[in-house]
Motif scaffolding. Structure first.
Motif, PDB file in Angstrom:
ATOM      1  N   LEU A 173      -1.290  -0.296  18.374  1.00  0.00           N
ATOM      2  CA  LEU A 173      -2.034   0.197  17.220  1.00  0.00           C
ATOM      3  C   LEU A 173      -1.078   0.566  16.085  1.00  0.00           C
ATOM      4  CD1 LEU A 173      -4.766   0.899  16.028  1.00  0.00           C
ATOM      5  CD2 LEU A 173      -4.558   3.164  17.046  1.00  0.00           C
ATOM      6  N   THR A 174       0.036   1.189  16.425  1.00  0.00           N
ATOM      7  CA  THR A 174       1.038   1.552  15.426  1.00  0.00           C
ATOM      8  C   THR A 174       1.631   0.305  14.786  1.00  0.00           C
ATOM      9  OG1 THR A 174       1.576   3.566  16.646  1.00  0.00           O
ATOM     10  CG2 THR A 174       3.196   2.804  15.043  1.00  0.00           C
ATOM     11  N   VAL A 175       1.958  -0.682  15.599  1.00  0.00           N
ATOM     12  CA  VAL A 175       2.522  -1.931  15.091  1.00  0.00           C
ATOM     13  C   VAL A 175       1.509  -2.615  14.174  1.00  0.00           C
ATOM     14  CG1 VAL A 175       3.330  -4.241  15.744  1.00  0.00           C
ATOM     15  CG2 VAL A 175       4.078  -2.246  17.046  1.00  0.00           C
ATOM     16  N   LYS A 176       0.250  -2.617  14.578  1.00  0.00           N
ATOM     17  CA  LYS A 176      -0.791  -3.247  13.762  1.00  0.00           C
ATOM     18  C   LYS A 176      -0.928  -2.542  12.416  1.00  0.00           C
ATOM     19  CE  LYS A 176      -5.551  -4.812  14.032  1.00  0.00           C
ATOM     20  NZ  LYS A 176      -6.746  -4.928  14.871  1.00  0.00           N
ATOM     21  N   ARG A 177      -0.868  -1.217  12.411  1.00  0.00           N
ATOM     22  CA  ARG A 177      -0.946  -0.460  11.158  1.00  0.00           C
ATOM     23  C   ARG A 177       0.245  -0.759  10.251  1.00  0.00           C
ATOM     24  NH1 ARG A 177      -2.903   5.266  13.700  1.00  0.00           N
ATOM     25  NH2 ARG A 177      -5.105   4.711  13.897  1.00  0.00           N
ATOM     26  N   LEU A 178       1.432  -0.834  10.846  1.00  0.00           N
ATOM     27  CA  LEU A 178       2.621  -1.139  10.052  1.00  0.00           C
ATOM     28  C   LEU A 178       2.536  -2.541   9.453  1.00  0.00           C
ATOM     29  CD1 LEU A 178       5.465   0.396  12.259  1.00  0.00           C
ATOM     30  CD2 LEU A 178       4.586   1.264  10.087  1.00  0.00           C
ATOM     31  N   LYS A 179       2.021  -3.486  10.225  1.00  0.00           N
ATOM     32  CA  LYS A 179       1.879  -4.848   9.719  1.00  0.00           C
ATOM     33  C   LYS A 179       0.859  -4.897   8.584  1.00  0.00           C
ATOM     34  CE  LYS A 179       3.381  -7.455  13.750  1.00  0.00           C
ATOM     35  NZ  LYS A 179       3.013  -8.465  14.747  1.00  0.00           N
ATOM     36  N   LYS A 180      -0.179  -4.093   8.698  1.00  0.00           N
ATOM     37  CA  LYS A 180      -1.184  -4.039   7.634  1.00  0.00           C
ATOM     38  C   LYS A 180      -0.580  -3.450   6.355  1.00  0.00           C
ATOM     39  CE  LYS A 180      -5.974  -2.744   6.928  1.00  0.00           C
ATOM     40  NZ  LYS A 180      -7.168  -2.146   7.519  1.00  0.00           N
ATOM     41  N   GLN A 181       0.248  -2.409   6.502  1.00  0.00           N
ATOM     42  CA  GLN A 181       0.942  -1.826   5.347  1.00  0.00           C
ATOM     43  C   GLN A 181       1.876  -2.850   4.712  1.00  0.00           C
ATOM     44  OE1 GLN A 181       3.022   1.656   6.670  1.00  0.00           O
ATOM     45  NE2 GLN A 181       1.196   2.928   6.738  1.00  0.00           N
ATOM     46  N   LYS A 182       2.562  -3.593   5.562  1.00  0.00           N
ATOM     47  CA  LYS A 182       3.494  -4.612   5.080  1.00  0.00           C
ATOM     48  C   LYS A 182       2.757  -5.686   4.293  1.00  0.00           C
ATOM     49  CE  LYS A 182       6.752  -7.958   6.844  1.00  0.00           C
ATOM     50  NZ  LYS A 182       7.174  -8.680   8.021  1.00  0.00           N
ATOM     51  N   LEU A 183       1.594  -6.098   4.779  1.00  0.00           N
ATOM     52  CA  LEU A 183       0.798  -7.097   4.083  1.00  0.00           C
ATOM     53  C   LEU A 183       0.305  -6.568   2.728  1.00  0.00           C
ATOM     54  CD1 LEU A 183      -0.417  -9.914   4.234  1.00  0.00           C
ATOM     55  CD2 LEU A 183      -2.385  -8.925   5.398  1.00  0.00           C
ATOM     56  N   ALA A 184      -0.100  -5.304   2.695  1.00  0.00           N
ATOM     57  CA  ALA A 184      -0.542  -4.698   1.434  1.00  0.00           C
ATOM     58  C   ALA A 184       0.611  -4.652   0.433  1.00  0.00           C
ATOM     59  CB  ALA A 184      -1.097  -3.301   1.685  1.00  0.00           C
ATOM     60  N   LEU A 185       1.814  -4.328   0.918  1.00  0.00           N
ATOM     61  CA  LEU A 185       2.992  -4.333   0.043  1.00  0.00           C
ATOM     62  C   LEU A 185       3.267  -5.730  -0.494  1.00  0.00           C
ATOM     63  CD1 LEU A 185       5.559  -1.992   1.816  1.00  0.00           C
ATOM     64  CD2 LEU A 185       4.563  -1.688  -0.441  1.00  0.00           C
ATOM     65  N   LYS A 186       3.111  -6.726   0.368  1.00  0.00           N
ATOM     66  CA  LYS A 186       3.340  -8.103  -0.055  1.00  0.00           C
ATOM     67  C   LYS A 186       2.372  -8.487  -1.171  1.00  0.00           C
ATOM     68  CE  LYS A 186       3.761 -12.777   1.728  1.00  0.00           C
ATOM     69  NZ  LYS A 186       3.650 -13.641   2.901  1.00  0.00           N
ATOM     70  N   ASP A 187       1.130  -8.052  -1.048  1.00  0.00           N
ATOM     71  CA  ASP A 187       0.141  -8.333  -2.091  1.00  0.00           C
ATOM     72  C   ASP A 187       0.525  -7.655  -3.402  1.00  0.00           C
ATOM     73  OD1 ASP A 187      -1.343  -9.866  -0.323  1.00  0.00           O
ATOM     74  OD2 ASP A 187      -2.766  -8.252   0.135  1.00  0.00           O
ATOM     75  N   ARG A 188       0.959  -6.404  -3.337  1.00  0.00           N
ATOM     76  CA  ARG A 188       1.380  -5.681  -4.545  1.00  0.00           C
ATOM     77  C   ARG A 188       2.608  -6.337  -5.169  1.00  0.00           C
ATOM     78  NH1 ARG A 188       2.044   0.363  -3.005  1.00  0.00           N
ATOM     79  NH2 ARG A 188       2.792   0.458  -5.139  1.00  0.00           N
ATOM     80  N   ILE A 189       3.523  -6.818  -4.329  1.00  0.00           N
ATOM     81  CA  ILE A 189       4.716  -7.508  -4.818  1.00  0.00           C
ATOM     82  C   ILE A 189       4.309  -8.784  -5.560  1.00  0.00           C
ATOM     83  CG2 ILE A 189       6.747  -8.842  -4.066  1.00  0.00           C
ATOM     84  CD1 ILE A 189       7.102  -6.685  -1.843  1.00  0.00           C
ATOM     85  N   SER A 190       3.367  -9.523  -5.000  1.00  0.00           N
ATOM     86  CA  SER A 190       2.908 -10.752  -5.647  1.00  0.00           C
ATOM     87  C   SER A 190       2.299 -10.471  -7.015  1.00  0.00           C
ATOM     88  CB  SER A 190       1.870 -11.460  -4.769  1.00  0.00           C
ATOM     89  OG  SER A 190       2.463 -11.916  -3.595  1.00  0.00           O
ATOM     90  N   VAL A 191       1.521  -9.409  -7.115  1.00  0.00           N
ATOM     91  CA  VAL A 191       0.904  -9.045  -8.397  1.00  0.00           C
ATOM     92  C   VAL A 191       1.975  -8.705  -9.422  1.00  0.00           C
ATOM     93  CG1 VAL A 191      -0.506  -7.293  -9.558  1.00  0.00           C
ATOM     94  CG2 VAL A 191      -1.288  -8.305  -7.413  1.00  0.00           C
ATOM     95  N   LEU A 192       2.968  -7.916  -9.010  1.00  0.00           N
ATOM     96  CA  LEU A 192       4.036  -7.539  -9.934  1.00  0.00           C
ATOM     97  C   LEU A 192       4.887  -8.739 -10.329  1.00  0.00           C
ATOM     98  CD1 LEU A 192       5.259  -4.073  -8.643  1.00  0.00           C
ATOM     99  CD2 LEU A 192       3.929  -4.576 -10.679  1.00  0.00           C
ATOM    100  N   GLU A 193       5.138  -9.638  -9.386  1.00  0.00           N
ATOM    101  CA  GLU A 193       5.906 -10.836  -9.719  1.00  0.00           C
ATOM    102  C   GLU A 193       5.164 -11.670 -10.764  1.00  0.00           C
ATOM    103  OE1 GLU A 193       8.478 -11.711  -5.681  1.00  0.00           O
ATOM    104  OE2 GLU A 193       6.488 -12.586  -5.864  1.00  0.00           O
ATOM    105  N   ASP A 194       3.853 -11.763 -10.621  1.00  0.00           N
ATOM    106  CA  ASP A 194       3.063 -12.501 -11.607  1.00  0.00           C
ATOM    107  C   ASP A 194       3.139 -11.849 -12.980  1.00  0.00           C
ATOM    108  OD1 ASP A 194       2.326 -14.371  -9.739  1.00  0.00           O
ATOM    109  OD2 ASP A 194       0.341 -13.508  -9.369  1.00  0.00           O
ATOM    110  N   ARG A 195       3.176 -10.522 -13.007  1.00  0.00           N
ATOM    111  CA  ARG A 195       3.235  -9.806 -14.284  1.00  0.00           C
ATOM    112  C   ARG A 195       4.603  -9.902 -14.945  1.00  0.00           C
ATOM    113  NH1 ARG A 195       0.918  -3.937 -13.629  1.00  0.00           N
ATOM    114  NH2 ARG A 195       1.357  -3.942 -15.848  1.00  0.00           N
ATOM    115  N   THR A 196       5.660 -10.056 -14.149  1.00  0.00           N
ATOM    116  CA  THR A 196       7.016 -10.100 -14.711  1.00  0.00           C
ATOM    117  C   THR A 196       7.491 -11.500 -15.020  1.00  0.00           C
ATOM    118  OG1 THR A 196       8.027 -10.065 -12.512  1.00  0.00           O
ATOM    119  CG2 THR A 196       7.733  -7.936 -13.619  1.00  0.00           C
TER     120      THR A 196
END
Length: 66
Positions: A37-60
């Motif tokens: 469960l902990t690993v799954k939560r961390l992976k979900k956080q990592k995926l959310a970060l990846k999405d935020r990174i993609s948005v910022l990369e598009d903006r820059t």
């Protein structure tokens, strides 16, 4: 600071957090005692970060019309 500079700094911070989460997940999986469960939560956080990174990369990144 200019807005573009702020976005680039935030992008660097998010990339570092993404790498840190990757290291944490790998360490938990390597120990063999990881709570799935902990690993799954961390992976979900990592995926959310990846999405935020993609948005910022598009903006820059400037739009280039070919």
């Amino acid at each position: 600071m200019e807005q573009l500079e702020v976005l680039r700094i935030e992008l660097g911070v998010l990339r570092q957090e993404h790498r840190d989460l990757d290291d944490a997940i790998r360490a938990l999986e390597d120990t063999g005692t990881a709570d799935m469960l902990t690993v799954k939560r961390l992976k979900k956080q990592k995926l959310a970060l990846k999405d935020r990174i993609s948005v910022l990369e598009d903006r820059t990144t400037p739009d280039i019309i070919a």
